[in-house]
Scaffold this motif. Structure first.
Motif, mmCIF file in Angstrom:
data_model
loop_
_atom_site.group_PDB
_atom_site.id
_atom_site.type_symbol
_atom_site.label_atom_id
_atom_site.label_comp_id
_atom_site.label_asym_id
_atom_site.label_seq_id
_atom_site.Cartn_x
_atom_site.Cartn_y
_atom_site.Cartn_z
ATOM 1 N N THR A 1 0.548 12.484 8.451
ATOM 2 C CA THR A 1 -0.773 12.951 8.017
ATOM 3 C C THR A 1 -1.084 12.418 6.619
ATOM 4 O O THR A 1 -2.202 11.994 6.335
ATOM 5 N N LYS A 2 -0.069 12.374 5.766
ATOM 6 C CA LYS A 2 -0.248 11.815 4.411
ATOM 7 C C LYS A 2 -0.663 10.333 4.506
ATOM 8 O O LYS A 2 -1.535 9.862 3.770
ATOM 9 N N VAL A 3 -0.023 9.597 5.416
ATOM 10 C CA VAL A 3 -0.346 8.178 5.615
ATOM 11 C C VAL A 3 -1.803 8.040 6.068
ATOM 12 O O VAL A 3 -2.570 7.224 5.554
ATOM 13 N N SER A 4 -2.189 8.881 7.014
ATOM 14 C CA SER A 4 -3.550 8.856 7.538
ATOM 15 C C SER A 4 -4.568 9.105 6.415
ATOM 16 O O SER A 4 -5.563 8.399 6.298
ATOM 17 N N GLU A 5 -4.289 10.096 5.600
ATOM 18 C CA GLU A 5 -5.243 10.428 4.531
ATOM 19 C C GLU A 5 -5.288 9.322 3.480
ATOM 20 O O GLU A 5 -6.347 9.017 2.932
ATOM 21 N N LEU B 1 8.043 5.803 12.516
ATOM 22 C CA LEU B 1 8.893 6.375 11.469
ATOM 23 C C LEU B 1 10.372 6.203 11.797
ATOM 24 O O LEU B 1 10.744 6.083 12.969
ATOM 25 N N PHE B 2 11.196 6.230 10.750
ATOM 26 C CA PHE B 2 12.652 6.327 10.941
ATOM 27 C C PHE B 2 13.104 7.687 10.445
ATOM 28 O O PHE B 2 12.660 8.148 9.389
ATOM 29 N N GLN B 3 14.018 8.306 11.205
ATOM 30 C CA GLN B 3 14.726 9.494 10.724
ATOM 31 C C GLN B 3 16.081 8.991 10.233
ATOM 32 O O GLN B 3 16.885 8.500 11.026
ATOM 33 N N THR B 4 16.312 9.062 8.920
ATOM 34 C CA THR B 4 17.548 8.502 8.358
ATOM 35 C C THR B 4 18.737 9.419 8.661
ATOM 36 O O THR B 4 18.570 10.546 9.142
ATOM 37 N N GLU B 5 19.925 8.923 8.326
ATOM 38 C CA GLU B 5 21.155 9.720 8.517
ATOM 39 C C GLU B 5 21.077 11.042 7.757
ATOM 40 O O GLU B 5 21.669 12.032 8.153
ATOM 41 N N ASP B 6 20.317 11.045 6.628
ATOM 42 C CA ASP B 6 20.193 12.278 5.823
ATOM 43 C C ASP B 6 18.968 13.104 6.203
ATOM 44 O O ASP B 6 18.531 13.956 5.432
ATOM 45 N N ASP B 7 18.376 12.779 7.354
ATOM 46 C CA ASP B 7 17.178 13.492 7.827
ATOM 47 C C ASP B 7 15.958 13.303 6.937
ATOM 48 O O ASP B 7 15.056 14.139 6.912
ATOM 49 N N ASP B 8 15.927 12.196 6.190
ATOM 50 C CA ASP B 8 14.686 11.837 5.511
ATOM 51 C C ASP B 8 13.803 11.120 6.516
ATOM 52 O O ASP B 8 14.289 10.566 7.506
ATOM 53 N N ILE B 9 12.501 11.126 6.236
ATOM 54 C CA ILE B 9 11.546 10.429 7.108
ATOM 55 C C ILE B 9 10.944 9.286 6.306
ATOM 56 O O ILE B 9 10.405 9.505 5.218
ATOM 57 N N ILE B 10 11.070 8.061 6.828
ATOM 58 C CA ILE B 10 10.433 6.950 6.140
ATOM 59 C C ILE B 10 9.530 6.187 7.108
ATOM 60 O O ILE B 10 9.779 6.145 8.308
ATOM 61 N N VAL B 11 8.465 5.604 6.551
ATOM 62 C CA VAL B 11 7.461 4.938 7.382
ATOM 63 C C VAL B 11 7.899 3.502 7.668
ATOM 64 O O VAL B 11 8.257 2.761 6.748
ATOM 65 N N ASN B 12 7.870 3.125 8.945
ATOM 66 C CA ASN B 12 8.157 1.747 9.324
ATOM 67 C C ASN B 12 6.854 0.944 9.260
ATOM 68 O O ASN B 12 6.670 0.113 8.398
ATOM 69 N N GLU B 13 5.937 1.229 10.179
ATOM 70 C CA GLU B 13 4.627 0.571 10.123
ATOM 71 C C GLU B 13 3.618 1.389 10.907
ATOM 72 O O GLU B 13 3.976 2.355 11.572
ATOM 73 N N VAL B 14 2.348 0.983 10.840
ATOM 74 C CA VAL B 14 1.295 1.730 11.530
ATOM 75 C C VAL B 14 0.438 0.796 12.376
ATOM 76 O O VAL B 14 0.415 -0.411 12.154
ATOM 77 N N ALA B 15 -0.266 1.397 13.327
ATOM 78 C CA ALA B 15 -1.259 0.660 14.119
ATOM 79 C C ALA B 15 -2.509 1.523 14.193
ATOM 80 O O ALA B 15 -2.435 2.694 14.572
ATOM 81 N N PHE C 1 0.836 -1.205 0.000
ATOM 82 C CA PHE C 1 0.000 0.000 0.000
ATOM 83 C C PHE C 1 0.875 1.261 0.000
ATOM 84 O O PHE C 1 0.612 2.211 -0.744
ATOM 85 N N TYR C 2 1.953 1.263 0.826
ATOM 86 C CA TYR C 2 2.850 2.429 0.850
ATOM 87 C C TYR C 2 3.472 2.650 -0.526
ATOM 88 O O TYR C 2 3.570 3.784 -0.995
ATOM 89 N N THR C 3 3.880 1.562 -1.167
ATOM 90 C CA THR C 3 4.488 1.669 -2.496
ATOM 91 C C THR C 3 3.507 2.276 -3.490
ATOM 92 O O THR C 3 3.838 3.214 -4.216
ATOM 93 N N GLU C 4 2.271 1.760 -3.487
ATOM 94 C CA GLU C 4 1.236 2.280 -4.402
ATOM 95 C C GLU C 4 0.968 3.764 -4.157
ATOM 96 O O GLU C 4 0.695 4.518 -5.080
ATOM 97 N N GLN C 5 1.003 4.163 -2.880
ATOM 98 C CA GLN C 5 0.645 5.544 -2.522
ATOM 99 C C GLN C 5 1.838 6.504 -2.522
ATOM 100 O O GLN C 5 1.718 7.645 -2.088
ATOM 101 N N ASN C 6 3.003 6.010 -2.975
ATOM 102 C CA ASN C 6 4.234 6.826 -2.953
ATOM 103 C C ASN C 6 4.588 7.340 -1.561
ATOM 104 O O ASN C 6 4.997 8.495 -1.399
ATOM 105 N N ILE C 7 4.411 6.481 -0.584
ATOM 106 C CA ILE C 7 4.792 6.839 0.792
ATOM 107 C C ILE C 7 6.161 6.212 1.046
ATOM 108 O O ILE C 7 6.350 5.027 0.800
#
Length: 385
Positions: A241-245, A257-271, A114-120
């Protein structure tokens, strides 16, 4: 407008663990009638529900017959019978979060797709039907160590998740449908709780930082606000918020979420429910996560999400080597510390790493709160009598 308060309205909650128990503090506050279903005759929620039913959350008939008695159905655990929820919904009973949302979240493979499809943004991954298929990929050099293994169904609290560093680690994992995720070098593990009501009103809580226990793969400390740059915090709330919508969920959604070494934000998982990362809100926020979940699923105006003060939460888990009747050693010592509020979940039996309670430390000085949290962690021990 429905009359929920001091009326014949009934809210059904699937699952009667500590999340249900804390949700019931809020239904009591508002005088809303509740029904709770849980497999355990000793479920923590039993004492606070108006009606308690013992039964299997995965059994179609049990869940369907239970839900039929209510006006609105919600859940505090994802492992519930979705087909029963779909039938209830088709028959006009309100189910929030919806079975459609739950379908996308309950299976971690489906969630990742789902994340892949939604460009998350999320870690690269591959799905496997079983352990054999995963081994074949490794043998064929389609994949390499290290990676994170996750069972697609039913894993929580560090169960069903394993870091696989070498061939030997493969022996620790069970033969179930799974995903293998590439290891992300990250600076911080963060979480944002997003709340959304049926009207589409959305709010998010401040970003929290999670410190994990090295062995148990469980959160040890939750720190609010996270000790991160303001721009990173802003980005984390936007992604959540994008994930929620994208999910179009109703109720609470905890986004890890993970904050990467380059300060990107990526989604781990949700509940799609109240979450461990939001327990600090009981004392730390103007509207705690449990009241907020109720407001959302009943389509009431959402409460404020701001914090009143800094807060650090410590999980109380069973000590290794102890199984049996629980005893909270030195709980009176931590009660003497500044700003310390323990919550005991009501599980009579402890076992290693079982979540038995949590402690919130309230302090406007976060570094002071973090120090007291460490003292709490080193003082109280969850053992047996």
């Amino acid at each position: 407008m429905n009359s929920y308060f001091s009326s014949d309205f009934k809210l059904a909650i699937l699952g009667g663990g500590q999340l249900g128990k804390m949700l019931l503090y809020e239904t009591r506050k508002f005088d809303i009638q509740t029904l709770v279903l849980d497999p355990s005759p000793e479920a923590p929620s039993k004492i606070a529900a108006n009606h308690f039913v013992q039964g299997d959350l995965m059994d179609f008939e049990t869940v369907y017959n239970f839900g039929k008695q209510a006006d609105v159905v919600t859940f505090e655990i994802e492992a519930v019978n979705i087909e029963a929820l779909e039938k209830l919904q088709a028959e006009g009973i309100t189910v929030y979060p919806s079975p459609q949302t739950l379908r996308k979240i309950q299976d971690k493979g489906v969630q990742k797709d789902f994340y892949t499809e939604q460009n998350i943004p999320t870690a690269a991954y591959k799905r496997f039907p079983n352990l054999e298929a995963l081994r074949l990929d490794l043998t064929a050099n389609q994949m390499s160590f290290p990676f994170v293994w996750k069972s697609t169904q039913g894993g929580y609290d560090g169960k069903g998740v394993q870091v696989v560093r070498n061939a030997e680690d493969l022996n620790k994992i069970i033969d179930v449908p799974c995903i293998a995720e590439s290891m992300i070098p990250f600076k911080n593990e963060l979480a944002v709780i997003v709340v959304r009501n049926p009207k589409g009103e959305v709010k998010s809580y401040p970003v929290v930082e999670m410190e994990f226990h090295p062995e148990a793969n469980q959160v040890e400390y939750v720190i609010c606000p996270a000790r991160i740059d303001e721009q990173v915090a802003q980005k984390a709330r936007e992604v959540a918020t994008k994930v929620s919508e994208a999910f179009g969920h109703v109720g609470l959604l905890a986004v890890e979420l993970f904050q990467t070494e380059d300060d990107d934000i990526i989604v781990n998982e949700v509940a799609p429910r109240p979450h461990n990362s939001g327990h600090y809100t009981i004392e730390g926020s103007y509207t705690n996560q449990f009241e907020q979940h109720l407001r959302a699923i009943l389509d009431l105006p959402l409460g404020e999400t701001e914090s009143k003060t800094g807060a650090v939460m410590v999980n109380l888990v069973g000590e290794e080597g102890y199984t049996g009747d629980v005893f909270y050693e030195k709980i009176e010592h931590i009660l003497a510390l500044k700003g310390v509020i323990p919550h005991i979940y009501g599980k009579r039996e402890t076992r290693p790493f079982r979540k038995m309670g949590h402690v919130t430390i309230i302090n406007s000085d976060l570094s002071e709160a973090r120090k007291i949290a460490e003292e709490v962690k080193n003082t109280i021990k969850v053992i047996t009598k």
